[in-house]
Design a protein around this motif. Structure first.
Motif, mmCIF file in Angstrom:
data_model
loop_
_atom_site.group_PDB
_atom_site.id
_atom_site.type_symbol
_atom_site.label_atom_id
_atom_site.label_comp_id
_atom_site.label_asym_id
_atom_site.label_seq_id
_atom_site.Cartn_x
_atom_site.Cartn_y
_atom_site.Cartn_z
ATOM 1 N N PRO A 182 17.957 -54.048 -5.139
ATOM 2 C CA PRO A 182 18.120 -53.167 -3.804
ATOM 3 C C PRO A 182 17.769 -53.591 -2.989
ATOM 4 O O PRO A 182 16.692 -52.790 -2.632
ATOM 5 N N PHE A 183 18.372 -53.339 -1.865
ATOM 6 C CA PHE A 183 18.073 -54.017 -0.458
ATOM 7 C C PHE A 183 18.760 -53.445 1.016
ATOM 8 O O PHE A 183 19.714 -53.254 0.309
ATOM 9 N N SER B 96 13.137 -48.168 1.196
ATOM 10 C CA SER B 96 12.222 -46.933 2.109
ATOM 11 C C SER B 96 12.680 -46.342 3.462
ATOM 12 O O SER B 96 11.984 -45.550 3.472
ATOM 13 N N VAL B 97 13.397 -47.433 3.703
ATOM 14 C CA VAL B 97 13.659 -46.838 5.347
ATOM 15 C C VAL B 97 14.586 -46.013 5.065
ATOM 16 O O VAL B 97 15.124 -44.931 6.254
ATOM 17 N N TRP C 35 19.705 -42.106 3.853
ATOM 18 C CA TRP C 35 20.380 -42.556 2.983
ATOM 19 C C TRP C 35 22.780 -41.648 3.801
ATOM 20 O O TRP C 35 23.567 -42.424 3.709
ATOM 21 N N GLU C 36 22.752 -40.699 4.109
ATOM 22 C CA GLU C 36 23.252 -40.507 4.988
ATOM 23 C C GLU C 36 24.552 -41.390 5.589
ATOM 24 O O GLU C 36 25.426 -40.806 5.787
ATOM 25 N N LYS C 37 23.579 -41.682 6.253
ATOM 26 C CA LYS C 37 23.968 -42.464 8.024
ATOM 27 C C LYS C 37 24.954 -43.789 6.968
ATOM 28 O O LYS C 37 25.815 -44.073 7.639
ATOM 29 N N ILE C 38 24.477 -44.016 6.275
ATOM 30 C CA ILE C 38 24.826 -44.762 6.195
ATOM 31 C C ILE C 38 26.433 -44.844 5.222
ATOM 32 O O ILE C 38 26.931 -45.497 3.984
ATOM 33 N N GLY C 39 26.390 -43.680 4.357
ATOM 34 C CA GLY C 39 27.192 -43.146 3.773
ATOM 35 C C GLY C 39 27.048 -43.536 1.617
ATOM 36 O O GLY C 39 27.931 -43.492 1.129
#
Length: 461
Positions: free
Chosen positions: A241-242, A307-308, A315-319
């Motif tokens: 995954p990326f 890792s970014v 994670w929260e920023k992209i839901g």
């Protein structure tokens, strides 16, 4: 505007480039329409900088004469304000333009970039070079050349590292990354939106802002702009995954998701699955786009390792959460039939219809070595030589393309039979464009532009 304003830029660069140092060349085009294979470049502007975004030499700002086999889109002219008459008065021919940019602008170790250049401006550059007997690709890869795009850098920065930057919002509450709004929100100079040189300066300013506020992300995306670097993170040999930012994804999560490579696609590209979605929940829906989309490895995609997301609440920023991604990946692995279906349907997509003219057949194949030598001879030939130059090409696109090249740039070199063929082609091409031209013209409210376009149509007739 001078015909070749900014030639001093090239001389300055030659001094800078004695040791073949890398440089950026930010550029922007204003065009006669939106279709790269059919419409024409009317303005080219750019500024060379160091990799630290410091200017090298003077800016370049050129008008290109619109060819007399093309009617511009009145809507496009209404936006740019550049009339066909202005290009004919102050511009250079396409042949002169191609010679200039290949010899003086896109020099070795130059990275060509701009704001949405990969998907728009670069396509126009390739089409223009092709119909003027230049290799349509070498300017973007040979001798250490490369390309990049600031738009996807902006998108990923907004999604993952938005701090310290003001991000514009549309009146309907949805995010937007329009260049003129980015500059306005952040107090950056952008005096004339949709003027090529003004847009270049604005793009450099936005790039500087991101490099200053988020240097790690900026430098990472620059480092992986090439296909060889992208495949280190996105491949089928070791699929993982990326993080993927693309204009095809939803605004709700700032165009960003976690994706997974599932199958090969055409031209060496990859099909990737959006791990935001549970496959079992969407299988009843026969439309899988953009759950499955094509990732073009050679178009500078904005990708990054997971890792970014571990820092700055990524994670929260992209839901998303690691648990959602893991669960959806497990479900995907349990459905090899779905992956095979996607691969098969992609392979069975219909081929593009046959191009109606050789100018539009740019992607129908590469030239062999013999034709490449003859193509070089064509573009290097002067008027006297062109008049009696009839090379025997192997590629069946080239004889007609040569006739059109001469008709557009050197009509005095055509024999009477050739002139008749060229005029028949030109008139037929214009007649196809007239209905659209007249329909758009009715909606133009600027009296000056409307009158100029009417006069231009009459002059072609």
């Amino acid at each position: 505007m001078k015909k070749l304003e900014g030639l001093g830029q090239a001389l300055s660069f030659l001094c800078y480039n004695k040791n073949m140092q890398e440089s950026f060349f930010f550029y922007d085009l204003e065009t006669s329409g939106l279709k790269a294979k059919e419409d024409r470049i009317m303005q080219f502007a750019g500024q060379r900088t160091t990799l630290e975004l410091e200017p090298i030499g003077e800016p370049v700002n050129i008008l290109v004469k619109i060819t007399d086999d093309a009617l511009p889109s009145p809507c496009a002219i209404n936006v740019t304000g550049i009339t066909p008459q202005q290009t004919l008065r102050d511009g250079i021919s396409e042949a002169e333009f191609c010679k200039y940019i290949t010899e003086e602008i896109f020099t070795p170790k130059t990275c060509a970039l701009g704001f949405n250049t990969v998907r728009f401006d670069d396509e126009f550059m390739r089409a223009t070079l092709w119909r003027n007997f230049y290799d349509p690709y070498e300017w973007e890869w040979k001798d250490g050349r490369s390309r990049w795009d600031i738009l996807d850098v902006v998108r990923m920065t907004r999604a993952l590292r938005p701090e310290e930057i003001n991000w514009p919002i549309r009146p309907d509450g949805k995010p937007t990354n329009r260049l003129e709004l980015l500059t306005s929100e952040n107090g950056l100079s952008h005096e004339h939106a949709h003027d090529a040189l003004s847009d270049v300066y604005a793009t450099i300013a936005v790039a500087k802002m991101i490099k200053d506020k988020q240097p790690d992300l900026f430098n990472f995306l620059f480092k992986i702009r090439g296909k060889k670097e992208v495949v280190k993170y996105v491949n089928l040999e070791n699929p993982v995954p990326f993080v993927y930012t693309s204009g095809r994804y939803a605004n709700e999560f700032n165009k960003t998701t976690v994706a997974f490579p599932i199958a090969p696609s055409r031209n060496g590209n990859l099909l990737v699955y959006d791990l935001r979605y549970n496959l079992e929940e969407i299988l009843d829906n026969e439309s899988f786009y953009p759950v499955v989309k094509e990732l073009c490895l050679n178009k500078c995609p904005a990708v990054a390792p997971l890792s970014v997301l571990e820092k700055h609440d990524g994670w929260e920023k992209i839901g998303l959460t690691p648990e959602i991604v893991t669960k959806n990946l497990e479900i995907l692995h349990q459905r090899p039939d779905f992956i095979e279906r996607m691969r098969t349907e992609n392979e069975e997509r219909p081929e593009f219809p046959e191009a109606p003219e050789p100018e539009q057949a740019i992607y129908d194949g590469f030239l062999n070595d013999q034709d490449r030598i003859k193509v070089e001879a064509v573009r290097n030939a002067n008027k006297n030589k062109l008049a009696d130059f009839h090379p025997e090409f192997d590629d069946n696109r080239l004889p007609e393309l040569l006739l059109h090249y001469k008709g557009r740039n050197f009509p005095e070199t055509l024999s009477e039979p050739e002139m008749e063929k060229w005029e028949n082609f030109r008139r037929a091409r214009l007649q196809k464009q007239v209905p659209r031209f007249l329909a758009e013209l009715e909606n133009i409210e600027d009296d000056f532009i409307k009158e100029e376009l009417k006069l231009y149509l009459e002059s072609l007739a």
